[in-house]
Design a protein around this motif. Structure first.
Motif, mmCIF file in Angstrom:
data_model
loop_
_atom_site.group_PDB
_atom_site.id
_atom_site.type_symbol
_atom_site.label_atom_id
_atom_site.label_comp_id
_atom_site.label_asym_id
_atom_site.label_seq_id
_atom_site.Cartn_x
_atom_site.Cartn_y
_atom_site.Cartn_z
ATOM 1 N N VAL A 67 111.769 63.264 41.172
ATOM 2 C CA VAL A 67 110.661 65.028 41.629
ATOM 3 C C VAL A 67 111.563 65.716 41.032
ATOM 4 N N LEU A 68 111.017 66.774 40.160
ATOM 5 C CA LEU A 68 110.897 68.038 39.713
ATOM 6 C C LEU A 68 111.104 69.127 40.684
ATOM 7 N N ILE A 69 111.417 69.701 41.738
ATOM 8 C CA ILE A 69 110.768 71.271 42.468
ATOM 9 C C ILE A 69 111.491 72.263 41.534
ATOM 10 N N ILE A 70 110.393 72.868 41.130
ATOM 11 C CA ILE A 70 110.518 74.427 40.856
ATOM 12 C C ILE A 70 109.844 74.678 41.147
ATOM 13 N N GLY A 71 111.607 76.072 41.927
ATOM 14 C CA GLY A 71 111.730 77.401 42.812
ATOM 15 C C GLY A 71 112.320 76.666 43.802
ATOM 16 N N GLY A 72 113.371 77.553 44.344
ATOM 17 C CA GLY A 72 114.437 77.505 44.932
ATOM 18 C C GLY A 72 114.075 78.676 46.859
ATOM 19 N N GLY A 73 112.390 78.998 46.854
ATOM 20 C CA GLY A 73 112.562 79.736 48.042
ATOM 21 C C GLY A 73 112.660 78.368 49.421
ATOM 22 N N MET A 74 112.334 79.045 49.945
ATOM 23 C CA MET A 74 112.014 78.075 52.114
ATOM 24 C C MET A 74 111.063 76.967 51.581
ATOM 25 N N ALA A 75 110.410 77.065 50.898
ATOM 26 C CA ALA A 75 109.184 76.187 50.171
ATOM 27 C C ALA A 75 110.060 75.322 49.850
#
Length: 432
Positions: free
Chosen positions: A25-33
């Motif tokens: 899994v790739l997650i794009i975006g390093g905010g809370m979500a």
């Protein structure tokens, strides 16, 4: 214009990607979500990688007012009308479970977690408050009517929900992010199938989560029609009266109040991004009138993605992208919605049926009055002659004299005076 959260904690740093990697899994975006998704997937034993274009929580998360609550304005009477009691109950239950998960995690994290009662008030409409209390009762949750609040003005009434909470979001992130597979300064420039091209290497993944506040890919999902952004402002006051609880006006242009340590946080002055509003001037005038002995320690601003029906978009990016997911449209309630997103998306990736997924499905009906408003705004700004155009979809940019930035009224992208990107969905700077 730095938030109190950024001033009172130093977040951990993570390396930049400098090689090609493969992951489940790739997650794009390093905010809370995004970070909560990475945390829950890692806890479930799923191989994942999080790519953040800047540093973690450098976008919207650092500017939250950090309330943890299932009380999202006067939403429940609206949801009953739109979706009926079953789905409305599911919306509440998803957020109640998110609140429970924060409560559990914060037992071992020093993040100023404090339980407080939450209130949504109306200055002049008692009837709308009574209807919201009835809506809670219809779906089996206890909320009560409050006649008076410790605020410096009279109200028509307020909805009270007990045992909600508030915390320091970056202290929480500092703990929860430790050991996660995060790459900072790693901007995803293009997605080709299941491969993300970044400035430091390729990331190939079986599944991809877009948690970039506003989804940046236009060819799927029609988010450029389904979302707009709303900007709001916060000041933190010293020597202001203590208040016990969290308070928010039911009107979108109203004010919110909460304490953090010895400071009173007042939010408000809001407007659609790219439009005119009260901004900090409204908050300063309010403080000068009602708290003349207080003085300002911090000020900051944020903006929120607003959906067509008040419910976030969490799930498959579109009907035609089964391995491509999104979490967006948190409607000013990003902390609890981030935890809801992590729970739903982790279950979907694990192949589990999540009981709340249908409520938040991004593929639900878009036939809502807000759709027409969004379309009209986009059309007007596309036809406006100006030298400054947003690279996202070509809308005319508006100068923001308060924050000295170029803002897009269509979708909320923002740029510095010299054209450097501040906020997405645009993915690059202005062309010179």
């Amino acid at each position: 214009m730095t938030s109190i959260w950024s001033e009172t904690i130093k977040l951990p740093h993570f390396p930049q990607l400098q090689k090609d990697v493969k992951t489940d899994v790739l997650i794009i975006g390093g905010g809370m979500a995004g970070i909560l998704c990475a945390h829950q997937l890692t806890q479930a034993g799923v191989s994942c990688v999080l790519a953040e274009a800047d540093t973690i929580c450098s976008g919207i998360t650092k500017n939250t007012t950090a309330k943890l609550t299932l009380q999202h304005g006067l939403i429940y009477q609206k949801l009953l009308q739109q979706f009926g009691p079953e789905k409305t109950r599911m919306y509440l239950e998803a957020n109640r479970q998110a609140l429970d998960e924060y409560r559990y995690l914060c037992q071992t994290i020093d993040c100023d977690y404090t339980e407080q009662d939450a209130f949504v008030y109306s200055v002049n409409d008692r009837n709308i408050i009574e209807k919201e209390v009835e809506a809670y009762n219809k779906i089996g949750y206890h909320a009560s009517f409050a006649e008076n609040l410790p605020l410096p003005f009279s109200i028509a009434g307020a909805v009270k929900c007990q045992k909600q909470a508030m915390f320091h979001p970056l202290k929480f992130i500092s703990a929860i992010a430790q050991g996660l597979p995060i790459y900072e300064h790693t901007r995803v420039r293009e997605l080709i199938g299941h491969t993300a091209l970044t400035n430091g290497g390729k990331i190939t993944a079986k599944k991809i989560i877009v948690a970039t506040h506003f989804p940046f890919i236009n060819k799927h999902g029609s988010y450029f029609l389904k979302l707009y952004q709303h900007r709001s402002y916060v000041i933190a006051l010293e020597n202001a009266p203590d208040i016990n609880g969290m308070y928010v006006d039911e009107a979108q242009t109203g004010m919110s109040f909460r304490r953090f340590q010895n400071l009173l946080l007042i939010g408000g002055g809001g407007h659609r991004s790219g439009k005119q509003g009260g901004n900090w001037n409204e908050l300063e005038q309010f403080a000068a009138t009602h708290y003349p002995n207080a003085h300002e320690r911090y000020r900051w601003a944020t903006q929120d993605c607003m959906t067509l029906d008040g419910v976030p978009y969490i799930g498959c990016y579109s009907k035609h992208t089964p391995d491509f997911y999104v979490a967006t449209g948190f409607n000013k309630w990003g902390m609890t919605s981030s935890m809801v997103s992590a729970a739903i998306l982790t279950d979907m990736i694990l192949g589990k049926k999540n009981p709340y997924a249908t409520v938040f499905s991004p593929s639900r009906s878009i036939l809502r009055p807000q759709l027409v408003i969004n379309a009209v705004e986009a059309t007007l700004n596309l036809l406006t002659p100006t030298g400054k155009r947003c690279p996202h979809m070509g809308c005319a940019l508006k100068w923001n004299p308060q924050e000295h930035s170029w803002d897009c009224p269509c979708h909320g992208s923002r740029f510095t005076q010299d054209g450097k990107l501040i906020d997405n969905p645009a993915t690059g700077n202005l062309k010179k």
